[in-house]
Design a protein around this motif. Structure first.
Motif, mmCIF file in Angstrom:
data_model
loop_
_atom_site.group_PDB
_atom_site.id
_atom_site.type_symbol
_atom_site.label_atom_id
_atom_site.label_comp_id
_atom_site.label_asym_id
_atom_site.label_seq_id
_atom_site.Cartn_x
_atom_site.Cartn_y
_atom_site.Cartn_z
ATOM 1 N N GLU A 35 25.806 49.583 -29.546
ATOM 2 C CA GLU A 35 25.957 49.620 -31.004
ATOM 3 C C GLU A 35 25.082 48.561 -31.668
ATOM 4 O O GLU A 35 24.469 48.802 -32.709
ATOM 5 N N GLY A 36 25.026 47.390 -31.049
ATOM 6 C CA GLY A 36 24.190 46.319 -31.585
ATOM 7 C C GLY A 36 22.721 46.698 -31.580
ATOM 8 O O GLY A 36 21.995 46.462 -32.559
ATOM 9 N N TYR A 37 22.271 47.321 -30.500
ATOM 10 C CA TYR A 37 20.868 47.737 -30.439
ATOM 11 C C TYR A 37 20.587 48.853 -31.440
ATOM 12 O O TYR A 37 19.494 48.923 -32.001
ATOM 13 N N GLY A 38 21.563 49.705 -31.692
ATOM 14 C CA GLY A 38 21.396 50.729 -32.725
ATOM 15 C C GLY A 38 21.195 50.092 -34.092
ATOM 16 O O GLY A 38 20.336 50.528 -34.877
ATOM 17 N N ALA A 39 21.961 49.046 -34.373
ATOM 18 C CA ALA A 39 21.810 48.336 -35.643
ATOM 19 C C ALA A 39 20.451 47.649 -35.724
ATOM 20 O O ALA A 39 19.808 47.656 -36.779
ATOM 21 N N LEU A 40 20.005 47.078 -34.608
ATOM 22 C CA LEU A 40 18.696 46.423 -34.608
ATOM 23 C C LEU A 40 17.571 47.433 -34.808
ATOM 24 O O LEU A 40 16.567 47.126 -35.467
ATOM 25 N N ALA A 41 17.732 48.617 -34.258
ATOM 26 C CA ALA A 41 16.709 49.658 -34.433
ATOM 27 C C ALA A 41 16.552 50.012 -35.905
ATOM 28 O O ALA A 41 15.436 50.254 -36.374
ATOM 29 N N GLU A 42 17.659 50.037 -36.619
ATOM 30 C CA GLU A 42 17.596 50.324 -38.058
ATOM 31 C C GLU A 42 17.026 49.141 -38.840
ATOM 32 O O GLU A 42 16.269 49.328 -39.785
ATOM 33 N N ARG A 43 17.403 47.947 -38.434
ATOM 34 C CA ARG A 43 16.994 46.748 -39.166
ATOM 35 C C ARG A 43 15.537 46.364 -38.901
ATOM 36 O O ARG A 43 14.892 45.754 -39.748
ATOM 37 N N HIS A 44 15.035 46.712 -37.723
ATOM 38 C CA HIS A 44 13.670 46.338 -37.335
ATOM 39 C C HIS A 44 12.919 47.578 -36.853
ATOM 40 O O HIS A 44 12.713 47.774 -35.658
ATOM 41 N N PRO A 45 12.505 48.437 -37.775
ATOM 42 C CA PRO A 45 11.869 49.711 -37.401
ATOM 43 C C PRO A 45 10.591 49.551 -36.584
ATOM 44 O O PRO A 45 10.227 50.459 -35.842
ATOM 45 N N GLU A 46 9.953 48.408 -36.674
ATOM 46 C CA GLU A 46 8.733 48.204 -35.889
ATOM 47 C C GLU A 46 9.022 48.159 -34.383
ATOM 48 O O GLU A 46 8.125 48.351 -33.564
ATOM 49 N N HIS A 47 10.282 47.916 -34.011
ATOM 50 C CA HIS A 47 10.694 47.885 -32.598
ATOM 51 C C HIS A 47 11.793 48.914 -32.320
ATOM 52 O O HIS A 47 12.553 48.782 -31.371
ATOM 53 N N GLN A 48 11.859 49.921 -33.177
ATOM 54 C CA GLN A 48 12.920 50.926 -33.082
ATOM 55 C C GLN A 48 12.955 51.592 -31.702
ATOM 56 O O GLN A 48 14.027 51.760 -31.128
ATOM 57 N N ASP A 49 11.806 51.956 -31.162
ATOM 58 C CA ASP A 49 11.786 52.625 -29.857
ATOM 59 C C ASP A 49 12.380 51.741 -28.767
ATOM 60 O O ASP A 49 13.176 52.212 -27.948
ATOM 61 N N ALA A 50 12.010 50.475 -28.750
ATOM 62 C CA ALA A 50 12.524 49.559 -27.729
ATOM 63 C C ALA A 50 14.032 49.380 -27.861
ATOM 64 O O ALA A 50 14.768 49.445 -26.863
ATOM 65 N N PHE A 51 14.508 49.169 -29.086
ATOM 66 C CA PHE A 51 15.944 48.959 -29.276
ATOM 67 C C PHE A 51 16.741 50.229 -28.953
ATOM 68 O O PHE A 51 17.813 50.152 -28.352
ATOM 69 N N ASN A 52 16.222 51.386 -29.341
ATOM 70 C CA ASN A 52 16.912 52.637 -28.998
ATOM 71 C C ASN A 52 16.942 52.852 -27.490
ATOM 72 O O ASN A 52 17.943 53.314 -26.941
ATOM 73 N N ARG A 53 15.856 52.513 -26.818
ATOM 74 C CA ARG A 53 15.816 52.645 -25.357
ATOM 75 C C ARG A 53 16.858 51.731 -24.697
ATOM 76 O O ARG A 53 17.561 52.123 -23.766
ATOM 77 N N LEU A 54 16.976 50.500 -25.206
ATOM 78 C CA LEU A 54 17.974 49.573 -24.662
ATOM 79 C C LEU A 54 19.390 50.102 -24.880
ATOM 80 O O LEU A 54 20.235 50.026 -23.983
#
Length: 144
Positions: A24-43
């Motif tokens: 859930e935290g990585y999902g929030a980070l993906a939204e907050r930091h779209p430049e790293h969305q792929d990495a956070f979604n993968r995590l």
């Protein structure tokens, strides 16, 4: 008396919660930091796979005798609390993510030590997750 994780099923349940909260935290980070969305979604996706892997190892080894067994060294879930992502920058969020990964790694190492006598395959599963999670730490460090 404080809540401690005394049975293998309690350890598995707490691990599932750690992985869920981390995802859930990585999902929030993906939204907050779209430049790293792929990495956070993968995590986050990996968190779900890690949870399933441990649950599968548990189900494969469980019998009624194991279910009522107690671990030799109960774990305190309070020792493995994940931090909320409250940073106002990518750097602060990455620091929190790194601390959370280290917390889950520590839990997996401790769970591997305490669950071995009850379910022999479970420590190997936790050890494999530790190796994978250490690679995740490297990925997070590369995002800075």
């Amino acid at each position: 008396m404080a809540l401690v994780l005394r049975t293998t099923s309690q350890i598995i349940g707490h691990h599932a919660e750690l992985e869920k909260k981390s995802a859930e935290g990585y999902g929030a980070l993906a939204e907050r930091h779209p430049e790293h969305q792929d990495a956070f979604n993968r995590l986050g996706d990996e968190n779900h796979r890690h949870r399933a892997r441990v649950e599968r190892a548990y189900r494969l080894g469980v019998t009624d005798a194991f279910e009522v067994g107690f671990t030799p060294n109960p774990l305190d879930p309070g020792d493995y609390a994940l931090e909320e992502f409250t940073g106002e920058s990518l750097s602060e969020d990455l620091d929190t993510a790194l601390r959370n990964e280290e917390t889950v790694i520590r839990f997996c190492l401790d769970a591997a030590k305490t669950s071995g006598k009850l379910l022999p395959d479970l420590p190997d599963t936790f050890d494999q997750l530790v190796r994978r999670k250490r690679k995740r730490v490297e990925l997070l460090r590369s995002l800075t």
